[in-house]
Scaffold this motif. Structure first.
Motif, PDB file in Angstrom:
ATOM      1  N   ALA A  50       0.811  -1.207   0.000  1.00 59.65           N
ATOM      2  CA  ALA A  50       0.000   0.000   0.000  1.00 59.65           C
ATOM      3  C   ALA A  50       0.849   1.263   0.000  1.00 59.65           C
ATOM      4  N   SER A  51       2.202   1.131   0.129  1.00 55.07           N
ATOM      5  CA  SER A  51       3.040   2.321   0.134  1.00 55.07           C
ATOM      6  C   SER A  51       3.148   2.938  -1.250  1.00 55.07           C
ATOM      7  N   VAL A  52       2.812   2.193  -2.299  1.00 57.82           N
ATOM      8  CA  VAL A  52       2.754   2.781  -3.632  1.00 57.82           C
ATOM      9  C   VAL A  52       1.439   3.541  -3.729  1.00 57.82           C
ATOM     10  N   VAL A  53       1.509   4.860  -3.569  1.00 57.63           N
ATOM     11  CA  VAL A  53       0.293   5.663  -3.569  1.00 57.63           C
ATOM     12  C   VAL A  53      -0.334   5.666  -4.944  1.00 57.63           C
ATOM     13  N   GLN A  54       0.478   5.975  -5.949  1.00 56.74           N
ATOM     14  CA  GLN A  54      -0.037   5.989  -7.315  1.00 56.74           C
ATOM     15  C   GLN A  54       1.123   5.951  -8.289  1.00 56.74           C
ATOM     16  N   ALA A  55       0.934   5.217  -9.367  1.00 57.31           N
ATOM     17  CA  ALA A  55       1.913   5.165 -10.448  1.00 57.31           C
ATOM     18  C   ALA A  55       1.164   5.365 -11.758  1.00 57.31           C
ATOM     19  N   ALA A  56       1.667   6.253 -12.597  1.00 61.06           N
ATOM     20  CA  ALA A  56       0.986   6.555 -13.851  1.00 61.06           C
ATOM     21  C   ALA A  56       2.013   6.854 -14.932  1.00 61.06           C
ATOM     22  N   LEU A  57       1.619   6.575 -16.174  1.00 64.10           N
ATOM     23  CA  LEU A  57       2.443   6.885 -17.338  1.00 64.10           C
ATOM     24  C   LEU A  57       1.783   7.999 -18.136  1.00 64.10           C
ATOM     25  N   TYR A  58       2.603   8.922 -18.635  1.00 63.38           N
ATOM     26  CA  TYR A  58       2.096  10.076 -19.374  1.00 63.38           C
ATOM     27  C   TYR A  58       2.811  10.185 -20.717  1.00 63.38           C
ATOM     28  N   ARG A  59       2.062  10.681 -21.693  1.00 64.51           N
ATOM     29  CA  ARG A  59       2.636  10.959 -22.997  1.00 64.51           C
ATOM     30  C   ARG A  59       2.000  12.240 -23.515  1.00 64.51           C
ATOM     31  N   ASP A  60       2.850  13.201 -23.873  1.00 66.93           N
ATOM     32  CA  ASP A  60       2.383  14.499 -24.376  1.00 66.93           C
ATOM     33  C   ASP A  60       1.436  15.179 -23.380  1.00 66.93           C
ATOM     34  N   GLY A  61       1.714  15.036 -22.075  1.00 68.68           N
ATOM     35  CA  GLY A  61       0.916  15.718 -21.068  1.00 68.68           C
ATOM     36  C   GLY A  61      -0.381  15.038 -20.710  1.00 68.68           C
ATOM     37  N   VAL A  62      -0.621  13.822 -21.215  1.00 68.71           N
ATOM     38  CA  VAL A  62      -1.882  13.114 -20.969  1.00 68.71           C
ATOM     39  C   VAL A  62      -1.562  11.755 -20.355  1.00 68.71           C
ATOM     40  N   ARG A  63      -2.347  11.374 -19.364  1.00 64.32           N
ATOM     41  CA  ARG A  63      -2.152  10.052 -18.772  1.00 64.32           C
ATOM     42  C   ARG A  63      -2.605   8.989 -19.757  1.00 64.32           C
ATOM     43  N   VAL A  64      -1.720   8.039 -20.001  1.00 68.99           N
ATOM     44  CA  VAL A  64      -2.034   6.975 -20.949  1.00 68.99           C
ATOM     45  C   VAL A  64      -2.180   5.622 -20.265  1.00 68.99           C
ATOM     46  N   ALA A  65      -1.715   5.521 -19.039  1.00 71.73           N
ATOM     47  CA  ALA A  65      -1.830   4.233 -18.352  1.00 71.73           C
ATOM     48  C   ALA A  65      -1.704   4.458 -16.858  1.00 71.73           C
ATOM     49  N   THR A  66      -2.395   3.593 -16.099  1.00 66.43           N
ATOM     50  CA  THR A  66      -2.296   3.593 -14.636  1.00 66.43           C
ATOM     51  C   THR A  66      -1.971   2.172 -14.207  1.00 66.43           C
ATOM     52  N   PRO A  67      -0.703   1.791 -14.246  1.00 66.58           N
ATOM     53  CA  PRO A  67      -0.331   0.412 -13.919  1.00 66.58           C
ATOM     54  C   PRO A  67      -0.721   0.061 -12.493  1.00 66.58           C
ATOM     55  N   ALA A  68      -1.020  -1.190 -12.306  1.00 64.76           N
ATOM     56  CA  ALA A  68      -1.464  -1.656 -10.991  1.00 64.76           C
ATOM     57  C   ALA A  68      -0.310  -1.969 -10.063  1.00 64.76           C
ATOM     58  N   SER A  69       0.896  -2.085 -10.599  1.00 62.23           N
ATOM     59  CA  SER A  69       2.044  -2.444  -9.776  1.00 62.23           C
ATOM     60  C   SER A  69       3.284  -1.788 -10.341  1.00 62.23           C
ATOM     61  N   LEU A  70       4.352  -1.834  -9.556  1.00 62.80           N
ATOM     62  CA  LEU A  70       5.620  -1.295 -10.035  1.00 62.80           C
ATOM     63  C   LEU A  70       6.143  -2.106 -11.211  1.00 62.80           C
ATOM     64  N   ALA A  71       5.933  -3.403 -11.173  1.00 63.03           N
ATOM     65  CA  ALA A  71       6.393  -4.242 -12.277  1.00 63.03           C
ATOM     66  C   ALA A  71       5.723  -3.828 -13.581  1.00 63.03           C
ATOM     67  N   ASP A  72       4.423  -3.585 -13.548  1.00 61.03           N
ATOM     68  CA  ASP A  72       3.717  -3.138 -14.745  1.00 61.03           C
ATOM     69  C   ASP A  72       4.204  -1.765 -15.193  1.00 61.03           C
ATOM     70  N   THR A  73       4.502  -0.914 -14.231  1.00 61.04           N
ATOM     71  CA  THR A  73       5.000   0.417 -14.570  1.00 61.04           C
ATOM     72  C   THR A  73       6.334   0.322 -15.297  1.00 61.04           C
ATOM     73  N   PHE A  74       7.247  -0.508 -14.793  1.00 65.64           N
ATOM     74  CA  PHE A  74       8.540  -0.669 -15.441  1.00 65.64           C
ATOM     75  C   PHE A  74       8.365  -1.194 -16.865  1.00 65.64           C
ATOM     76  N   ARG A  75       7.514  -2.205 -17.006  1.00 64.54           N
ATOM     77  CA  ARG A  75       7.344  -2.836 -18.316  1.00 64.54           C
ATOM     78  C   ARG A  75       6.742  -1.868 -19.327  1.00 64.54           C
TER      79      ARG A  75
END
Length: 388
Positions: A50-75
């Motif tokens: 639960a220490s991962v508050v939020q992880a998100a990916l952005y492209r051109d100033g717009v959120r394109v993905a909200t991965p559920a885990s750090l592993a998904d964020t890295f990938r």
């Protein structure tokens, strides 16, 4: 900031130091590199906590993905060469920080600082990554005290990682503000860093207002003679020392950051925004310095008033003692005057047959005269000595 480069796959060893593998029984989900040599331990897996508050990916100033885990964020970040990851952590575990360090090539010293917290505000550069330490503050109305939090920010070519220790600041509002301003978010990690700095500095304003109100109340309590005001002055002075430690280093830090923005030709509008934050920090730092000096002056005034009050009480006690002593003198004088005739009367009141004066014709007048002479003599003696 330097130009972005394609992200390499995570490796097990960075900067000449070795990562420690997670302990057995860890709930972390693995994302190790299959080609890692046996001599090198696999990088720690990103824990799903639960220490991962939020992880998100952005492209051109717009959120394109909200991965559920750090592993998904890295990938997903590796799959998007022109994307940016913004990862927010709150009191992360050691495994999470080591996982992020292995993935984003974070320097060991910066990671160690982020683990231990209790750092002074500072700005350091490790290669292409900036490491920023900020001290946030918030004013708690109920206990009338200042609560300090600590924020560590890693800013790289295509990522921003925030590590928060404490309740302040609220980075959810910062993320929402940036997502509502895609033109600003499009400028990349530097824009996110500016927004975080701006939020931390703006958070100082309610604290300054609350402290100013406390000082006004303390001044009233000082002159009303509240005995508990000294403790309140001392506690608020300690908070101002902490506030100084949070704000004073920010002035030089922001000027250094502005120089870096100019050197790497960061967007001109973003540089203007950063200069505005620097102006606010300077103003806040000056206010805090003024608060500390005001509290020092108030403490001096309170000490003077307490001393005056103690002197007045001692003087009142001395006067009361003097008056009491005068009363004792009067009582003692009259007791002595009344004792003389009592003594004579007691002697002649004894039932003895052989007393020369008993059958003397002038015995009674002599006794009365003796009593009167003794009493009058004692009266004048005490009167002359101001006992009566």
């Amino acid at each position: 900031m330097a130009e972005r480069r394609p992200r390499p796959a995570p490796i097990a060893k960075r900067h000449g130091w070795r990562w420690t593998a997670p302990a057995k029984g860890s709930s972390a989900a693995g994302n190790g590199d299959a080609g890692t040599p046996e001599a090198e331990p696999a990088p720690p897996s990103p824990p799903e906590t639960a220490s991962v508050v939020q992880a998100a990916l952005y492209r051109d100033g717009v959120r394109v993905a909200t991965p559920a885990s750090l592993a998904d964020t890295f990938r997903e970040l590796r799959e998007q060469q022109d994307g940016m990851a913004w990862i927010g952590l709150a009191r992360p575990t050691e495994g999470e920080l080591l996982s992020l360090a292995a993935e984003f090539d974070l320097h060991e010293l910066a990671v160690e600082d982020a683990m231990e917290a209790h750092q002074r505000p500072k700005l350091e550069r490790y290669g292409e990554t900036l490491f920023v330490v900020l001290r946030a503050a918030r004013y708690l109305d109920a206990p009338e005290e200042v609560d300090f939090g600590e924020l560590h920010v890693f800013v790289g070519p295509d990522f921003v990682i925030t590590v928060r220790h404490g309740a302040a600041p609220d980075l959810t509002a910062v993320r929402r503000r940036m997502e509502e301003s895609p033109d600003l978010l499009r400028l990349g990690p530097e824009a996110v860093l500016y927004a975080i700095l701006d939020a931390v500095v703006d958070g100082y304003a309610p604290v300054v207002a609350g402290v100013q109100n406390d000082i006004d109340e303390i001044e009233t309590e000082v002159f009303s003679g509240d005995p508990e005001v000294s403790r309140r002055i001392y506690e608020l002075s300690r908070e101002m020392v902490e506030f100084q430690r949070a704000t004073r280093p920010l002035v030089a830090m922001l000027h250094s950051l502005m120089a870096g923005f100019a050197k790497y030709r960061t967007d001109e509008e973003l540089q203007r925004y950063l200069r505005d934050v620097a102006d606010h920090v300077t103003h806040t730092s000056e206010r805090v310095d003024g608060f500390r000096q005001a509290l020092t002056d108030i403490l001096t005034v309170n000490s003077t008033l307490v001393t005056q009050q103690q002197n007045a009480e001692m003087r009142a006690l001395a006067e009361a003692g003097f008056e009491q002593n005068e009363e004792i003198k009067k009582i003692s004088s009259w007791a002595a005057i009344l004792f003389a005739p009592t003594l004579v009367g007691t002697i002649y009141g004894m039932n003895f047959d052989e007393m020369p004066e008993l059958h003397w014709a002038f015995g009674y007048p002599f006794a009365i005269l003796l009593m009167a002479v003794v009493c009058v003599s004692l009266y004048f003696i005490f009167k002359r000595r101001d006992w009566l």
